[in-house]
Motif scaffolding. Structure first.
Motif, PDB file in Angstrom:
ATOM      1  N   VAL A 186      -6.051   2.186   4.636  1.00 43.86           N
ATOM      2  CA  VAL A 186      -6.935   3.082   3.903  1.00 43.86           C
ATOM      3  C   VAL A 186      -6.243   3.552   2.633  1.00 43.86           C
ATOM      4  O   VAL A 186      -5.164   3.090   2.278  1.00 43.86           O
ATOM      5  N   ARG A 187      -6.878   4.489   1.968  1.00 41.59           N
ATOM      6  CA  ARG A 187      -6.387   4.962   0.676  1.00 41.59           C
ATOM      7  C   ARG A 187      -4.962   5.492   0.784  1.00 41.59           C
ATOM      8  O   ARG A 187      -4.623   6.221   1.708  1.00 41.59           O
ATOM      9  N   THR A 214      -6.020   2.612  -5.301  1.00 38.50           N
ATOM     10  CA  THR A 214      -6.315   3.085  -3.951  1.00 38.50           C
ATOM     11  C   THR A 214      -5.248   2.707  -2.939  1.00 38.50           C
ATOM     12  O   THR A 214      -5.274   3.207  -1.814  1.00 38.50           O
ATOM     13  N   ARG A 215      -4.313   1.822  -3.277  1.00 39.12           N
ATOM     14  CA  ARG A 215      -3.265   1.402  -2.348  1.00 39.12           C
ATOM     15  C   ARG A 215      -1.913   1.432  -3.067  1.00 39.12           C
ATOM     16  O   ARG A 215      -1.841   1.291  -4.279  1.00 39.12           O
ATOM     17  N   MET A 216      -0.863   1.631  -2.284  1.00 39.91           N
ATOM     18  CA  MET A 216       0.495   1.474  -2.792  1.00 39.91           C
ATOM     19  C   MET A 216       0.858  -0.004  -2.661  1.00 39.91           C
ATOM     20  O   MET A 216       0.758  -0.572  -1.570  1.00 39.91           O
ATOM     21  N   LEU A 217       1.283  -0.631  -3.753  1.00 40.17           N
ATOM     22  CA  LEU A 217       1.581  -2.064  -3.763  1.00 40.17           C
ATOM     23  C   LEU A 217       3.082  -2.275  -3.975  1.00 40.17           C
ATOM     24  O   LEU A 217       3.669  -1.719  -4.910  1.00 40.17           O
ATOM     25  N   ARG A 218       3.688  -3.076  -3.093  1.00 38.61           N
ATOM     26  CA  ARG A 218       5.113  -3.362  -3.180  1.00 38.61           C
ATOM     27  C   ARG A 218       5.325  -4.876  -3.047  1.00 38.61           C
ATOM     28  O   ARG A 218       4.715  -5.529  -2.209  1.00 38.61           O
ATOM     29  N   PHE A 219       6.208  -5.404  -3.886  1.00 41.25           N
ATOM     30  CA  PHE A 219       6.564  -6.819  -3.838  1.00 41.25           C
ATOM     31  C   PHE A 219       8.072  -6.902  -3.614  1.00 41.25           C
ATOM     32  O   PHE A 219       8.862  -6.486  -4.470  1.00 41.25           O
TER      33      PHE A 219
END
Length: 284
Positions: A186-187, A214-219
């Motif tokens: 979810v958010r 809306t999301r935490m993005l990690r690479f």
């Protein structure tokens, strides 16, 4: 961040991956706020799901999955766009880990195969979520497991990862289904991709622009040590986890390879390196 016993155990075989290797990779000095069944100083208990406090955190546009009861109708009428009231979160965020085990990652000049590095980094993050009592899920190949809490759940993820390590090296992986992964969180939850730099960064930049609000993005970038110490150009033999011999060609580094990292950051991805999480074998 790791005990020396775990370093030696996880580094005993540079190509083979076992469940014991993934169990040994556990971060140190990470503590959760409360353990199951215990109360804090004010009588609070850790919740099973995401919850919010009464502390107002601001306004933002509506996103799929938002609770319609939190719509700010005055702001909606003023702007003409559905606007939500946001409140500070009272529970930890969930994490969805996607591990890339393409055949290209079954290569390594020293230390271990890149695919094994990806699995060890995934195990490290799964154990960290467990210690912080945060839900964690896994997506690898055709298998997708929704985020949950608990030690048994983490062991299930690691067992699935061990099986995928042997299987996925010989299977062609389909592109990442960001829509399916994002539907499981979810958010403000986190989506984490563990892979090397993509040849085609367009799907990642498009997903970053669509989901970063809306999301935490990690690479988590998986690299071979030869990136820091480039090898001489030529053809090098390698052996996969199934024992099959292959040959890989090393070419000169292209000037635009590092530009891919900048593109991902601009699209909303936070870039980390798996080498910063894992110990180097033989290091004191």
């Amino acid at each position: 961040m790791f005990s020396r016993a775990a370093d030696k155990q996880a580094g005993s075989d540079l190509t083979r991956l076992t469940l014991e290797d993934l169990i040994a990779i556990q971060p140190q000095h990470v503590r959760g706020k409360l353990s199951a069944g215990r109360r804090g100083p004010e009588g609070e208990r850790p919740g099973r799901g995401r919850s919010t406090t009464l502390d107002f955190d601001g306004l933002s546009p509506y996103a799929p999955g938002d609770d319609v009861r939190a719509i700010d109708w005055r702001a909606t009428m003023r702007t003409g766009q559905t606007t939500m009231r946001r409140f500070a979160a009272a529970s930890h965020r969930a994490h969805m880990l996607h591990v890339d085990l393409r055949a290209d990652l079954y290569f390594g000049t020293s230390e271990r195969l890149m695919a094994k590095t990806a699995c060890l980094a995934t195990a490290w993050m799964a154990w960290k979520c467990f210690m912080l009592q945060e839900p964690v899920g896994l997506s690898v190949g055709s298998v997708t497991i929704a985020p949950r809490r608990g030690r048994k759940h983490v062991l299930r993820l690691l067992d699935t990862l061990t099986e995928a390590y042997v299987r996925e090296g010989t299977d062609a992986q389909s592109p990442i289904d960001f829509e399916e992964i994002s539907a499981l969180v979810v958010r403000q939850d986190e989506i984490c991709v563990i892979s090397d730099l993509p040849v085609d960064s367009a799907p990642f930049t498009a997903a970053g622009r669509a989901l970063s609000r809306t999301r935490m993005l990690r690479f988590v970038l998986v690299e071979d040590p030869m990136v820091l110490r480039p090898a001489v150009r030529g053809r090098y033999p390698l052996r996969g986890p199934d024992g099959q011999r292959q040959v890989i060609r090393i070419a000169a580094e292209k000037p635009n390879e590092r530009l891919v990292e900048a593109e991902l950051r601009d699209a909303g991805w936070q870039m980390d390196r798996a080498s910063d999480l894992l110990p180097r074998w033989g290091a004191e």
